[in-house]
Design a protein around this motif. Structure first.
Motif, PDB file in Angstrom:
ATOM      1  N   TYR A  29      -7.079  -2.541 -10.206  1.00 39.57           N
ATOM      2  CA  TYR A  29      -6.048  -2.432 -11.245  1.00 39.57           C
ATOM      3  C   TYR A  29      -4.673  -2.907 -10.776  1.00 39.57           C
ATOM      4  CZ  TYR A  29      -9.141  -0.043 -14.482  1.00 39.57           C
ATOM      5  OH  TYR A  29     -10.155   0.239 -15.350  1.00 39.57           O
ATOM      6  N   LYS A  30      -4.489  -3.013  -9.472  1.00 41.29           N
ATOM      7  CA  LYS A  30      -3.188  -3.496  -9.003  1.00 41.29           C
ATOM      8  C   LYS A  30      -2.974  -4.959  -9.408  1.00 41.29           C
ATOM      9  CE  LYS A  30      -4.597  -4.810  -4.303  1.00 41.29           C
ATOM     10  NZ  LYS A  30      -4.520  -4.426  -2.881  1.00 41.29           N
ATOM     11  N   ASN A  31      -4.067  -5.687  -9.652  1.00 43.38           N
ATOM     12  CA  ASN A  31      -3.940  -7.078 -10.082  1.00 43.38           C
ATOM     13  C   ASN A  31      -3.317  -7.181 -11.476  1.00 43.38           C
ATOM     14  OD1 ASN A  31      -5.098  -8.075  -7.699  1.00 43.38           O
ATOM     15  ND2 ASN A  31      -7.157  -7.731  -8.497  1.00 43.38           N
ATOM     16  N   ILE A  32      -3.627  -6.199 -12.338  1.00 42.33           N
ATOM     17  CA  ILE A  32      -2.995  -6.158 -13.665  1.00 42.33           C
ATOM     18  C   ILE A  32      -1.496  -5.916 -13.496  1.00 42.33           C
ATOM     19  CG2 ILE A  32      -2.894  -4.907 -15.863  1.00 42.33           C
ATOM     20  CD1 ILE A  32      -5.840  -4.224 -15.505  1.00 42.33           C
ATOM     21  N   PHE A  33      -1.179  -5.012 -12.592  1.00 36.59           N
ATOM     22  CA  PHE A  33       0.226  -4.711 -12.288  1.00 36.59           C
ATOM     23  C   PHE A  33       0.935  -5.957 -11.766  1.00 36.59           C
ATOM     24  CE2 PHE A  33       3.349  -3.496  -9.021  1.00 36.59           C
ATOM     25  CZ  PHE A  33       4.218  -2.713  -9.768  1.00 36.59           C
ATOM     26  N   HIS A  72       8.874  15.711  -4.823  1.00 34.11           N
ATOM     27  CA  HIS A  72       9.058  14.279  -5.126  1.00 34.11           C
ATOM     28  C   HIS A  72       9.096  13.473  -3.829  1.00 34.11           C
ATOM     29  CE1 HIS A  72      10.558  10.606  -7.046  1.00 34.11           C
ATOM     30  NE2 HIS A  72      10.135  11.155  -8.179  1.00 34.11           N
ATOM     31  N   PRO A  73       8.330  12.346  -3.766  1.00 40.67           N
ATOM     32  CA  PRO A  73       7.528  11.776  -4.850  1.00 40.67           C
ATOM     33  C   PRO A  73       6.306  12.620  -5.163  1.00 40.67           C
ATOM     34  CG  PRO A  73       7.159  10.575  -2.805  1.00 40.67           C
ATOM     35  CD  PRO A  73       8.261  11.536  -2.528  1.00 40.67           C
ATOM     36  N   THR A  74       5.845  12.538  -6.405  1.00 38.05           N
ATOM     37  CA  THR A  74       4.637  13.254  -6.795  1.00 38.05           C
ATOM     38  C   THR A  74       3.448  12.606  -6.083  1.00 38.05           C
ATOM     39  OG1 THR A  74       4.314  11.860  -8.748  1.00 38.05           O
ATOM     40  CG2 THR A  74       5.604  13.875  -9.033  1.00 38.05           C
ATOM     41  N   ASP A  75       2.327  13.314  -6.031  1.00 39.16           N
ATOM     42  CA  ASP A  75       1.198  12.827  -5.231  1.00 39.16           C
ATOM     43  C   ASP A  75       0.307  11.846  -5.978  1.00 39.16           C
ATOM     44  OD1 ASP A  75       0.944  14.559  -2.514  1.00 39.16           O
ATOM     45  OD2 ASP A  75       1.927  15.695  -4.080  1.00 39.16           O
ATOM     46  N   VAL A  76      -0.046  12.203  -7.209  1.00 37.04           N
ATOM     47  CA  VAL A  76      -0.967  11.356  -7.976  1.00 37.04           C
ATOM     48  C   VAL A  76      -0.485  11.265  -9.415  1.00 37.04           C
ATOM     49  CG1 VAL A  76      -3.373  10.987  -8.676  1.00 37.04           C
ATOM     50  CG2 VAL A  76      -2.898  12.253  -6.588  1.00 37.04           C
ATOM     51  N   LEU A  77      -0.577  10.068  -9.972  1.00 36.25           N
ATOM     52  CA  LEU A  77      -0.370   9.897 -11.406  1.00 36.25           C
ATOM     53  C   LEU A  77      -1.715   9.499 -12.004  1.00 36.25           C
ATOM     54  CD1 LEU A  77       1.741   9.737 -13.767  1.00 36.25           C
ATOM     55  CD2 LEU A  77       1.639   7.268 -13.445  1.00 36.25           C
ATOM     56  N   VAL A  78      -2.182  10.283 -12.963  1.00 39.01           N
ATOM     57  CA  VAL A  78      -3.431   9.961 -13.660  1.00 39.01           C
ATOM     58  C   VAL A  78      -3.074   9.344 -15.000  1.00 39.01           C
ATOM     59  CG1 VAL A  78      -5.564  10.897 -14.643  1.00 39.01           C
ATOM     60  CG2 VAL A  78      -4.651  11.849 -12.514  1.00 39.01           C
ATOM     61  N   GLY A 136       0.806  -1.226   0.000  1.00 41.11           N
ATOM     62  CA  GLY A 136       0.000   0.000   0.000  1.00 41.11           C
ATOM     63  C   GLY A 136       0.832   1.266   0.000  1.00 41.11           C
ATOM     64  N   THR A 137       2.172   1.135  -0.099  1.00 41.80           N
ATOM     65  CA  THR A 137       3.034   2.327  -0.196  1.00 41.80           C
ATOM     66  C   THR A 137       2.662   3.117  -1.450  1.00 41.80           C
ATOM     67  OG1 THR A 137       4.800   1.092   0.878  1.00 41.80           O
ATOM     68  CG2 THR A 137       5.415   3.151  -0.211  1.00 41.80           C
ATOM     69  N   ILE A 138       2.373   2.383  -2.526  1.00 36.75           N
ATOM     70  CA  ILE A 138       1.808   2.977  -3.745  1.00 36.75           C
ATOM     71  C   ILE A 138       0.403   2.396  -3.906  1.00 36.75           C
ATOM     72  CG2 ILE A 138       1.984   3.175  -6.256  1.00 36.75           C
ATOM     73  CD1 ILE A 138       5.023   2.890  -5.953  1.00 36.75           C
ATOM     74  N   LYS A 139      -0.586   3.261  -3.998  1.00 36.55           N
ATOM     75  CA  LYS A 139      -1.971   2.795  -4.087  1.00 36.55           C
ATOM     76  C   LYS A 139      -2.514   2.940  -5.503  1.00 36.55           C
ATOM     77  CE  LYS A 139      -3.159   3.805   0.727  1.00 36.55           C
ATOM     78  NZ  LYS A 139      -4.029   4.609   1.631  1.00 36.55           N
ATOM     79  N   PHE A 140      -3.192   1.896  -5.950  1.00 42.45           N
ATOM     80  CA  PHE A 140      -3.903   1.953  -7.225  1.00 42.45           C
ATOM     81  C   PHE A 140      -5.361   2.281  -6.955  1.00 42.45           C
ATOM     82  CE2 PHE A 140      -0.197   0.036  -8.995  1.00 42.45           C
ATOM     83  CZ  PHE A 140      -0.276   0.211 -10.377  1.00 42.45           C
ATOM     84  N   ILE A 141      -5.895   3.208  -7.748  1.00 35.15           N
ATOM     85  CA  ILE A 141      -7.314   3.585  -7.627  1.00 35.15           C
ATOM     86  C   ILE A 141      -7.932   3.519  -9.026  1.00 35.15           C
ATOM     87  CG2 ILE A 141      -8.936   5.406  -6.948  1.00 35.15           C
ATOM     88  CD1 ILE A 141      -6.483   6.541  -5.265  1.00 35.15           C
ATOM     89  N   TYR A 195      -4.129   6.918 -10.190  1.00 35.52           N
ATOM     90  CA  TYR A 195      -5.556   6.891 -10.522  1.00 35.52           C
ATOM     91  C   TYR A 195      -5.692   6.448 -11.975  1.00 35.52           C
ATOM     92  CZ  TYR A 195     -10.297   8.363 -11.641  1.00 35.52           C
ATOM     93  OH  TYR A 195     -11.596   8.374 -12.066  1.00 35.52           O
ATOM     94  N   ILE A 196      -6.313   5.290 -12.172  1.00 31.92           N
ATOM     95  CA  ILE A 196      -6.440   4.712 -13.501  1.00 31.92           C
ATOM     96  C   ILE A 196      -7.802   5.066 -14.090  1.00 31.92           C
ATOM     97  CG2 ILE A 196      -6.467   2.567 -14.836  1.00 31.92           C
ATOM     98  CD1 ILE A 196      -3.726   3.146 -13.710  1.00 31.92           C
ATOM     99  N   THR A 197      -7.778   5.699 -15.241  1.00 33.78           N
ATOM    100  CA  THR A 197      -9.028   6.068 -15.921  1.00 33.78           C
ATOM    101  C   THR A 197      -9.385   5.010 -16.970  1.00 33.78           C
ATOM    102  OG1 THR A 197      -7.937   7.270 -17.719  1.00 33.78           O
ATOM    103  CG2 THR A 197      -8.414   8.501 -15.710  1.00 33.78           C
TER     104      THR A 197
END
Length: 944
Positions: A404-408, A495-501, A395-400, A538-540
């Motif tokens: 989608y973390k299962n694909i990762f 850094h680290p950045t907060d959110v990657l869309v 959970g250090t890096i969260k997928f939303i 955040y995965i769109t």
């Protein structure tokens, strides 16, 4: 203010206003920092709906956080997109007859690409601005500019010194059209009609026979690859061929003697069960060859032709072999025809069958991809991938959304070393130099290498021709864009950045590689206590057309977001969609589709309408269907907000708001709307912070359209018309206050219209701020919520809607006053109605309102039974009991329809098995609620 909302006159002006005043820029030496890295668009063409979607989401996040007091940086960038750009520019030049297809200098071509880059960067930046993106333009970076190139070379050198980068001869996917290796995740697999050729491979020993035949039969869909055969393999458990293991056969045409070997991976049921092994041109054969120490024979040139001489790679040496004269320099298709003819003439072709074959096609070039042995640079990622895996798992890096973390995970578990080299002209040259003996020298540039190794200017050095995979430079973008590796405050702040869309389609390409390279390159650097590129991903979903089809130029369903903002005529739209198309059948089909869908072209909707639509569609699904009808609805919503401001300026003057007084007693509608606003803002903030922009936009929409417009403003009209000056003044102050709060809340989603109205309202609000973007985002205030009053007002709303409904049924115009009587089932509601009698009489346009205890006296009149009250319309028109019963039966039927849908879901075993427990419980509770509702309605019917 202008009577009608004209977005064209305000959007560009307001964006320039924000930019010139530096509202998108960060402040130095702040602690409360927030950063988003823009996924850099490629310089290959215009932005599309996917870009518009992601930019809307990112801008909502940025504006929301800025208004919550964060020091924000939206770091912009544009990607050089190596292979894609090279193809697009080359095709552009060829189509314009500026260069010969096969004859152009490297220097001229690179000059042309840089001109293209400058042109496209300006165009893309202009499009981003049109979308309202609050980007820090002073921080714009291009992945091939000097600073970025330095970062990329530094990263390569650091990885090389850690012994994570190596060069080796390996089987790779080769694109003959661009003469470069491409990644296996840049390939599309397609099925098409083809043939299976059954070819005779004769035994070397002419006296040996198997089943009375002096040959075995090999089935293949690629007969041309037999030129590179090094063995024939069978399954050791295949009883048909067990006795052949260790025997030798002759390869047709080249007469190469090869051994029949056994391998457990051979499928006995596929083809004839005998498989030709061509390890230099097939990935499965390559594995078999490595296990059996077989040589590799490369038969193709870089451009996909039969080589003059085949290259044979074995364990100890590399040698050459002459290719058949009649096949030299032929392309694959022509070579295949000649090989088939040769086999037929020499009685080596047993039969040919039609079959479906799988082909691999480059997603950029559209050409068939062939496996080929080449020398490439690789990055070791297997060890790094395990640490990256744990970072996401912990959970250090969260997928939303979380799914989608299962694909990762699936990608990281099966990851291979990353081929980072490409044979292109356009890209980051690998920082390796060679002397005449092939010795490697690594460094930032040639000058530093000569200085480091004390090499004179005359000493021969040649730079590596290969360039790095585009995704290599993108993988370090979270910190290279902030100035890494040089020391600066930005790295510490952001850094680290907060959110990657990002989209789910590049979890493999980009997201996983960013995590891995950040882990390695920032490890041990004191500036980076946490070696992750971002905290959340955040995965769109992907924007598709209204039928759920992928938007593509060949389908004629691509929509340019700028065409929605500004509008476009049918003539220009047709030209835009068919430009560069040479097939008349395709062209005519697209023209037909476009005329049917947009007979008058596309109307001008403005940026706010498209942003609100995209926000409302951002549900956590993979595919999002675009709908022009929804867009029209949200354009009307923007117009509604504009009309509210007109109503306010018409009814409230500067004199009204300048009068000072103490708010000792609010009107009930003022307290009610403040309560409803706070309930809305609590939900709204929650949805924004949890990336449910679809629910946030709907929550805002429902409050503005239903509570504020349909009820609050209607209540206000009564106050303005019939109440005392004191109450009217209270109401006007509250109207300005609540409407400003609405504009502030709506600003992240619809920035232009809210800024424009707010600027015009400054005379009424006396705000010291220059922009609504600088205002503090509203917070939920629990002490401002009166739940009892909300309940009472809801009863009033039911009361008023019921009277309107009855007027329609018995055909009494609203302008005509009527007399009513009310029986109360709740003493507190009775008291509330009595206290606000005057207000209710005016709202419902009543001549008289009686409060009664016995309903039997009024049975001859029209009666409406509600949960809390019973309404009697005292009119000469007779009560139609049957009509009332019919209405209630219709309600029951509608509820029963909903119950049947729920029952079907809950009795479905697959739904119960796969659906989340909270969804199942929600549906079960809803079923109970609907059944109780039917019982209540039946009781009402009995009391009529």
């Amino acid at each position: 203010m202008k009577k009608n909302y004209n977005h064209k006159k305000i959007e560009k002006v307001l964006y320039n206003f924000w930019e010139k005043n530096g509202y998108f820029e960060y402040k130095k030496n702040c602690k409360n920092n927030f950063c988003i890295l823009m996924p850099p668009p490629n310089i290959t063409g215009n932005l599309h709906m996917g870009h518009a979607f992601q930019h809307t989401i990112m801008d909502i996040i940025i504006r929301y956080n800025k208004m919550n007091g964060k020091n924000i940086l939206w770091q912009p960038g544009i990607d050089h997109a190596g292979i894609a750009t090279q193809i697009v520019v080359k095709n552009h030049l060829i189509s314009n007859i500026e260069i010969d297809k096969n004859n152009f200098s490297k220097k001229k071509f690179l000059e042309t690409i840089w001109k293209w880059k400058n042109k496209m960067c300006k165009k893309i930046c202009a499009q981003i601005k049109r979308l309202g993106s609050s980007v820090n333009w002073n921080r714009m970076c291009f992945t091939l500019d000097k600073k970025m190139s330095y970062s990329v070379r530094f990263a390569f050198i650091k990885l090389f010194k850690k012994k994570l980068i190596y060069k080796k001869k390996s089987l790779v996917n080769w694109d003959f059209s661009c003469k470069s290796v491409i990644s296996d995740i840049e390939i599309e697999k397609k099925f098409c009609n083809g043939f299976m050729w059954y070819i005779k491979y004769y035994f070397v020993n002419k006296n040996f026979f198997n089943n009375k035949k002096n040959y075995i039969v090999i089935a293949t869909t690629r007969p041309e690859t037999l030129l590179g055969d090094v063995a024939v393999a069978i399954n050791p458990d295949d009883n048909r061929y067990k006795n052949l293991i260790g025997k030798y056969v002759l390869i047709p045409i080249v007469n190469r003697i090869v051994k029949i070997i056994s391998d457990i991976r051979i499928d006995k049921k596929k083809g004839t069960g005998c498989v030709k092994i061509t390890p230099a041109h097939d990935f499965n054969d390559y594995k078999i060859a490595n296990c059996n120490e077989l040589p590799l024979i490369n038969i193709f040139t870089k451009s996909g032709r039969i080589s003059d001489k085949f290259t044979i790679y074995s364990k100890n040496c590399t040698k050459k072999e002459n290719s058949p004269k009649f096949l030299k320099n032929l392309n694959i298709i022509d070579a295949r025809k000649k090989i088939i003819n040769f086999l037929k003439k020499n009685n080596m072709l047993k039969k040919v069958l039609k079959t479906k074959i799988k082909i691999c096609v480059g997603d950029r070039t559209g050409s068939i991809i062939e496996p080929r042995i080449t020398n490439q640079w690789f990055l070791k990622v297997k060890k790094i991938s395990q640490t990256a895996f744990q970072l996401v798992k912990s959970g250090t890096i969260k997928f939303i959304p979380d799914s989608y973390k299962n694909i990762f995970f699936s990608w990281m578990k099966n990851i291979d070393d990353w081929c980072i080299s490409r044979q292109l002209l356009w890209g980051h040259r690998i920082p390796i130099w060679y002397d005449k003996y092939g010795k490697e020298y690594i460094g930032i540039n040639e000058t530093k290498i000569r200085k480091k190794y004390c090499l004179s200017k005359k000493f021969f050095l040649k730079k590596e021709n290969d360039v790095l995979d585009t995704w290599f430079s993108s993988a370090i973008l979270s910190f290279s864009s902030l100035g890494w590796p040089k020391e600066n405050s930005l790295l510490k702040m952001f850094h680290p950045t907060d959110v990657l869309v990002s989209g789910f389609d590049i979890i493999f390409f980009w997201i996983s590689r960013m995590i891995m390279l950040t882990l390695v390159l920032l490890k041990g650097d004191k500036r980076f206590p946490v070696q992750i590129p971002f905290k959340k991903v955040y995965i769109t979903g992907l924007i598709r057309d209204e039928l759920g089809k992928k938007m593509s130029k060949s389908k004629g369903n691509v929509i340019d977001p700028i065409d929605i903002i500004d509008g476009i005529s049918l003539e220009k739209l047709l030209k835009k969609r068919t430009v560069g198309m040479f097939k008349n059948s395709m062209k005519n089909k697209i023209i037909s589709i476009t005329k049917k869908k947009f007979p008058n072209g596309i109307d001008s909707y403005g940026t706010d309408a498209i942003r609100f639509t995209l926000s409302s569609l951002s549900s956590p699904t993979r595919n999002i269907n675009w709908d022009m009808k929804i867009l029209k609805g949200y354009k009307n919503f923007c117009n509604k907000i504009w009309n509210i401001s007109i109503f306010i300026f018409t009814n409230v003057s500067c004199k009204d708001v300048k009068k000072k007084f103490f708010f000792k007693k609010f009107n009930i509608i003022d307290i009610w709307i403040i309560s409803e606003y706070n309930i809305m803002i609590k939900k709204y903030r929650y949805y924004l912070e949890n990336f449910r922009f679809d629910k946030a936009s709907k929550c805002l929409y429902n409050f503005i359209w239903n509570n504020f417009c349909n009820w609050y403003l209607e209540f206000l009209k009564i106050v303005f018309k019939f109440f005392s000056k004191k109450y009217i003044l209270y109401a006007k102050h509250n109207l300005i206050k609540i409407f400003e709060l609405i504009l502030i809340a709506a600003h992240p989603i619809i920035p232009f219209i809210t800024e424009s109205i707010w600027q015009n309202m400054k005379s009424l609000t006396n705000s010291v701020y220059k922009s609504i973007l600088l205002k503090e985002f509203p917070n939920y205030k629990k002490d401002c919520v009166d739940k009892k009053l909300i309940f009472y007002i809801n009863v009033i709303k039911k009361f008023l809607m019921s009277i309107r409904s009855i007027r329609n049924k018995i055909k009494i115009n609203f302008s005509k006053k009527i007399s009513i009587a009310i029986k109360f089932n709740n003493i507190f509601i009775k008291k509330f109605f009595f206290e606000n009698m005057y207000f209710l009489i005016k709202m419902a346009n009543l001549s008289n309102l009686k409060i009664i205890d016995n309903i039997n006296v009024y049975k001859k009149f029209f009666i409406k039974v509600l949960d809390e009250i019973v309404i009697v319309i005292i009119s000469k028109k007779k009560y139609n009991k049957n009509l009332n019963i019919k209405d209630n039966i219709n309600k029951i039927n509608k509820i029963k329809f909903k119950i049947n849908i729920l029952k079907n879901k809950l009795f479905n075993k697959n739904f119960i098995k796969n659906a989340p427990k909270n969804i199942i419980m929600f549906d079960k509770n809803k079923l109970i609620y609907l059944n109780k509702k039917i019982i209540k309605i039946i009781e009402k019917i009995k009391n009529l």
